[in-house]
Design a protein around this motif. Sequence first.
Motif, mmCIF file in Angstrom:
data_model
loop_
_atom_site.group_PDB
_atom_site.id
_atom_site.type_symbol
_atom_site.label_atom_id
_atom_site.label_comp_id
_atom_site.label_asym_id
_atom_site.label_seq_id
_atom_site.Cartn_x
_atom_site.Cartn_y
_atom_site.Cartn_z
ATOM 1 N N ARG A 91 21.816 4.392 15.195
ATOM 2 C CA ARG A 91 22.248 5.680 14.652
ATOM 3 C C ARG A 91 21.299 6.712 14.578
ATOM 4 N N ARG A 92 20.101 6.609 15.366
ATOM 5 C CA ARG A 92 19.231 7.595 15.559
ATOM 6 C C ARG A 92 18.357 7.752 14.169
ATOM 7 N N SER A 93 18.183 6.669 13.435
ATOM 8 C CA SER A 93 17.511 6.569 12.210
ATOM 9 C C SER A 93 16.199 5.693 12.463
ATOM 10 N N THR A 94 15.164 6.270 11.698
ATOM 11 C CA THR A 94 14.047 5.551 11.735
ATOM 12 C C THR A 94 13.577 5.064 10.188
ATOM 13 N N GLU A 95 12.909 3.673 10.314
ATOM 14 C CA GLU A 95 12.398 3.475 9.041
ATOM 15 C C GLU A 95 10.863 3.676 9.203
ATOM 16 N N TYR A 96 10.358 4.159 7.954
ATOM 17 C CA TYR A 96 9.042 4.539 7.870
ATOM 18 C C TYR A 96 8.339 3.522 6.948
ATOM 19 N N ARG A 97 7.167 3.115 6.925
ATOM 20 C CA ARG A 97 6.397 2.168 6.003
ATOM 21 C C ARG A 97 4.921 2.472 5.991
ATOM 22 N N LEU A 98 4.282 1.919 5.038
ATOM 23 C CA LEU A 98 2.666 2.336 5.126
ATOM 24 C C LEU A 98 2.051 1.649 6.473
ATOM 25 N N GLY A 99 1.014 2.409 7.013
ATOM 26 C CA GLY A 99 0.525 1.755 8.119
ATOM 27 C C GLY A 99 -0.538 0.716 7.694
ATOM 28 N N GLU A 100 -1.056 -0.087 8.700
ATOM 29 C CA GLU A 100 -1.851 -1.065 8.390
ATOM 30 C C GLU A 100 -3.209 -0.823 7.650
ATOM 31 N N LYS A 101 -3.491 0.572 8.095
ATOM 32 C CA LYS A 101 -4.818 1.147 7.560
ATOM 33 C C LYS A 101 -4.812 1.147 5.847
ATOM 34 N N LEU A 102 -3.537 1.656 5.565
ATOM 35 C CA LEU A 102 -3.215 2.113 4.380
ATOM 36 C C LEU A 102 -2.997 0.719 3.477
ATOM 37 N N LEU A 103 -2.399 -0.210 4.083
ATOM 38 C CA LEU A 103 -2.083 -1.484 3.675
ATOM 39 C C LEU A 103 -3.439 -2.002 3.218
ATOM 40 N N ARG A 104 -4.375 -2.163 4.164
ATOM 41 C CA ARG A 104 -5.745 -2.445 3.744
ATOM 42 C C ARG A 104 -6.333 -2.007 2.428
ATOM 43 N N VAL A 105 -6.051 -0.631 2.340
ATOM 44 C CA VAL A 105 -6.484 0.366 1.150
ATOM 45 C C VAL A 105 -5.702 -0.399 -0.187
ATOM 46 N N VAL A 106 -4.410 -0.647 -0.224
ATOM 47 C CA VAL A 106 -3.778 -1.127 -1.149
ATOM 48 C C VAL A 106 -4.270 -2.429 -1.568
ATOM 49 N N ARG A 107 -4.526 -3.560 -0.631
ATOM 50 C CA ARG A 107 -5.100 -4.653 -0.996
ATOM 51 C C ARG A 107 -6.475 -4.648 -1.655
ATOM 52 N N HIS A 108 -7.370 -3.722 -0.864
ATOM 53 C CA HIS A 108 -8.556 -3.632 -1.539
ATOM 54 C C HIS A 108 -8.678 -3.274 -2.986
ATOM 55 N N TRP A 109 -7.826 -1.879 -3.229
ATOM 56 C CA TRP A 109 -7.797 -1.350 -4.488
ATOM 57 C C TRP A 109 -7.195 -2.223 -5.377
ATOM 58 N N GLY A 110 -6.050 -2.919 -5.168
ATOM 59 C CA GLY A 110 -5.400 -3.865 -6.003
ATOM 60 C C GLY A 110 -6.203 -5.040 -6.455
ATOM 61 N N SER A 111 -7.209 -5.685 -5.423
ATOM 62 C CA SER A 111 -7.986 -6.511 -5.837
ATOM 63 C C SER A 111 -9.204 -6.125 -6.810
ATOM 64 N N HIS A 112 -9.419 -4.938 -6.968
ATOM 65 C CA HIS A 112 -10.460 -4.450 -7.738
ATOM 66 C C HIS A 112 -9.828 -3.593 -8.639
ATOM 67 N N ASN A 113 -8.388 -3.772 -9.217
ATOM 68 C CA ASN A 113 -7.800 -2.904 -10.366
ATOM 69 C C ASN A 113 -6.731 -3.725 -11.120
ATOM 70 N N SER A 114 -7.162 -4.261 -12.067
ATOM 71 C CA SER A 114 -6.331 -5.238 -12.883
ATOM 72 C C SER A 114 -4.807 -4.673 -13.101
ATOM 73 N N THR A 115 -4.910 -3.009 -13.412
ATOM 74 C CA THR A 115 -3.740 -2.434 -13.791
ATOM 75 C C THR A 115 -2.659 -2.504 -12.510
ATOM 76 N N PHE A 116 -3.193 -2.271 -11.381
ATOM 77 C CA PHE A 116 -2.388 -2.194 -10.319
ATOM 78 C C PHE A 116 -1.983 -3.599 -10.012
ATOM 79 N N SER A 117 -3.007 -4.566 -9.827
ATOM 80 C CA SER A 117 -2.524 -5.948 -9.886
ATOM 81 C C SER A 117 -1.485 -6.509 -10.456
ATOM 82 N N ALA A 118 -1.613 -6.180 -11.913
ATOM 83 C CA ALA A 118 -0.486 -6.729 -12.631
ATOM 84 C C ALA A 118 0.753 -5.992 -12.456
ATOM 85 N N GLU A 119 0.668 -4.694 -12.080
ATOM 86 C CA GLU A 119 1.790 -3.927 -11.678
ATOM 87 C C GLU A 119 2.552 -4.448 -10.507
#
Length: 123
Positions: A91-119
């Motif tokens: 029905r002409r709909s598109t799902e958007y999600r974070l791209g791989e480049k930003l997922l790497r940022v999330v993984r890197h930041w999450g591994s260095h930030n205890s608040t983010f990891s706990a969240e």
Amino acid sequence: MECACEGINDGTSVDMFYQPLLDFIVLDGKASPREFMVFCLVAKHMNREGKNAFPSTNTIAFQAHISRRHVQRSLKVLVLFGYLEASPLKRRSTEYRLGEKLLRVVRHWGSHNSTFSAEKTGS
């Protein structure tokens, strides 16, 4: 006009989940201000895992005060840069999600930030 990134997820200010992503996009220096705004508007529709965003190009165009064609071009560039991934659906709909480049940022930041990891783990 208020910043398109205000109110991501919580209705008041940029959610901490998205802050490193926004910082990365700005510091990466590839996205134009229009592309950045389109990213912010798509991100407002994402869940906490950076998935399940289904805004129409008309919705984004209305919120950003730009043409639908500019939204289409911006989305194409954001996918090209690796900031977003897009999957056409029925029905002409598109799902958007974070791209791989930003997922790497999330993984890197999450591994260095205890608040983010706990969240993210629900601890």
